[in-house]
Write an enzyme that holds these catalytic residues in place. Structure first.
Site, short mmCIF file in Angstrom:
data_model
loop_
_atom_site.label_atom_id
_atom_site.label_comp_id
_atom_site.label_asym_id
_atom_site.label_seq_id
_atom_site.Cartn_x
_atom_site.Cartn_y
_atom_site.Cartn_z
CE LYS A 65 -2.45 -2.60 -0.67
NZ LYS A 65 -2.85 -2.60 -2.09
CB SER A 66 4.32 1.94 0.10
OG SER A 66 4.20 1.50 1.42
N GLY A 67 2.48 2.34 -2.84
CA GLY A 67 2.66 2.86 -4.21
C GLY A 67 3.28 1.83 -5.14
CB THR A 68 3.43 -1.88 -4.94
OG1 THR A 68 3.46 -1.74 -3.53
CG2 THR A 68 4.36 -2.97 -5.39
CD1 TRP A 95 2.45 5.85 -10.52
CD2 TRP A 95 2.50 6.78 -8.48
NE1 TRP A 95 2.58 7.22 -10.68
CE2 TRP A 95 2.62 7.81 -9.44
CE3 TRP A 95 2.50 7.14 -7.13
CZ2 TRP A 95 2.74 9.15 -9.08
CZ3 TRP A 95 2.61 8.48 -6.77
CH2 TRP A 95 2.73 9.48 -7.74
CG HIS A 108 5.14 -6.56 -0.30
ND1 HIS A 108 5.14 -5.30 -0.84
CD2 HIS A 108 3.96 -7.13 -0.71
CE1 HIS A 108 4.03 -5.12 -1.55
NE2 HIS A 108 3.31 -6.21 -1.48
NE ARG A 154 0.02 6.56 0.20
CZ ARG A 154 -1.15 6.15 -0.22
NH1 ARG A 154 -1.38 4.84 -0.35
NH2 ARG A 154 -2.11 7.01 -0.50
CB SER A 192 -3.91 2.58 1.53
OG SER A 192 -3.95 1.94 0.29
NE ARG A 241 -8.25 3.99 -0.05
CZ ARG A 241 -8.38 5.05 0.74
NH1 ARG A 241 -9.57 5.44 1.12
NH2 ARG A 241 -7.31 5.72 1.16
P1 A3P Z 1 -5.10 4.58 -1.55
O1 A3P Z 1 -5.77 3.39 -0.99
O2 A3P Z 1 -4.65 5.55 -0.50
O3 A3P Z 1 -5.88 5.25 -2.62
P2 A3P Z 1 0.03 -0.54 -3.60
O4 A3P Z 1 0.12 -0.33 -5.07
O5 A3P Z 1 1.36 -0.51 -2.92
O6 A3P Z 1 -0.81 -1.69 -3.26
O7 A3P Z 1 -0.68 0.78 -3.03
C1 A3P Z 1 -2.00 1.08 -3.35
C2 A3P Z 1 -2.22 2.55 -3.12
O8 A3P Z 1 -1.61 3.30 -4.19
C3 A3P Z 1 -3.67 2.93 -3.10
O9 A3P Z 1 -3.74 4.08 -2.26
C4 A3P Z 1 -3.90 3.28 -4.56
O10 A3P Z 1 -5.04 4.07 -4.79
C5 A3P Z 1 -2.63 4.03 -4.88
N1 A3P Z 1 -2.29 4.03 -6.31
C6 A3P Z 1 -2.48 3.04 -7.21
N2 A3P Z 1 -2.06 3.42 -8.42
C7 A3P Z 1 -1.60 4.69 -8.29
C8 A3P Z 1 -1.05 5.64 -9.22
N3 A3P Z 1 -0.89 5.35 -10.50
N4 A3P Z 1 -0.69 6.84 -8.73
C9 A3P Z 1 -0.86 7.15 -7.43
N5 A3P Z 1 -1.39 6.29 -6.51
C10 A3P Z 1 -1.75 5.08 -6.94
#
Ligand code: A3P
Length: 320
Positions: free
Chosen positions: A66-69, A71, A130, A154, A162, A286
């Protein structure tokens, strides 16, 4: 080799039985080598740690869940493969980031100690994990290994919020729901997938300080603030810098746009497709906001976290 040392179920069961366990938000967690490993990926983690052989050309993306993986998977894939296809033909448009950049412990090694990397959906290999720094396989950390590690972290309060929503979406009917209070308490104690949070982040923070050419340390919030700068930095670090001509043509901005939250979230594959683990891709999107925790955490929770953060991170120089 894997052939000489077969997958030993009995030894594995003995190991599992000897470990401290906790009820996670989504299935049990096992405490091993100082971190809480989700039980479903524990076997995969053990074989990844034991058997994985890094190549000098490998790119390993590491994160706390949930840290931006998602992305970073999209960004790294698009940067590293931009000469193979035009952006209009980017496989990201038809395959989710998790299908293009597989997880090591919870995907490639999940069912076999000997995954076939020939079938890896990308070359040179871009892989994701992870796993905490201390528990990475030796071949990744080896002084002679030239593979690169990209770490993304994050703000932990956003990570928690998240995570709580994500696990709520994945919960099946036979699982009891977990209240936010209970989840928060566990998160503070470090009892969550690949937690404690502070050990995970500090492990990579220190490794980056010691070896900045091998480990890039990124913050989700910094990427949100200036994505163009970070796409260029990422490309430079990975050894695929943008040429002046590419910059003039706006390639950096195009990649940033393609991998942005709004663009990925709206792709059909991410609305209705599934990840290699069988999760709906939509659970990885999300709202992608910074500071969304403000809508959920009570003042007492925030106060508690701020104290914890101070205790854990004050000396490191890392701020959130
Ligand atoms: P939120 O739940 O706060 O919206 P991971 O990819 O590590 O599982 O993290 C998921 C989080 O990254 C979620 O945060 C998700 O919405 C956000 N996320 C997914 N794709 C993204 C993107 N392209 N840019 C920014 N945030 C993104």
């Amino acid at each position: 080799s894997q052939e000489e040392e077969p997958w030993d179920d009995e030894k594995f069961q003995e190991l599992v039985e000897s470990l401290p366990k906790a009820k996670g938000y989504y299935g049990p967690l096992y405490f091993y080598q100082g971190f809480w490993c989700p039980s479903f990926s524990f076997k995969g983690f053990i074989s990844f740690q034991k058997y994985f052989q890094a190549l000098d050309t490998d790119i390993i993306l590491v994160s706390m869940p949930k840290s931006g993986t998602t992305w970073l998977k999209a960004l790294i894939f698009s940067i590293a493969n931009r000469h193979k296809f035009s952006l209009q033909d980017n496989p990201l448009l038809n395959l989710g980031p998790h299908s293009l950049v597989p997880f090591l412990e919870s995907d490639l090694y999940l069912k076999t100690p000997n995954p076939n990397f020939e079938n890896c959906p990308n070359h040179p290999r871009i892989l994701s994990t992870h796993t905490p720094y201390a528990s990475l396989p030796p071949s990744i950390k080896d002084d002679h290994s030239k593979c690169k590690i990209v770490y993304v972290c994050r703000n932990p309060m956003d990570v928690f919020i998240s995570y709580w929503h994500y696990l709520g979406k994945l919960r099946t009917e036979n699982m009891e729901p977990m209240s936010m209070d209970e989840g928060f308490e566990m998160f503070c104690q470090g009892i969550h997938g690949f937690g404690p949070f502070s050990d995970h982040v500090l492990g990579y923070w220190k490794a980056n300080e010691e070896n900045p050419n091998k480990i890039l340390f990124l913050k989700y919030e910094d990427l949100k603030e200036d994505i163009t700068f970070h796409v260029k930095e990422l490309a430079k670090f990975l050894g695929f810098p943008f040429s002046k001509e590419e910059e003039d043509r706006g390639v950096v901005e195009e990649i940033a746009r393609l991998c942005s939250f709004d663009s990925l979230k709206d792709l059909e594959v991410n609305k209705s497709g599934k990840s290699p683990l069988g999760y709906p891709n939509s659970v990885f999107f999300r709202n992608g906001e910074v500071g969304n925790w403000r809508n959920f955490l009570k003042p007492s929770m925030v106060e508690h976290w701020e104290k914890l953060l101070q205790e854990k991170f004050d000396k490191s120089g890392l701020t959130f």
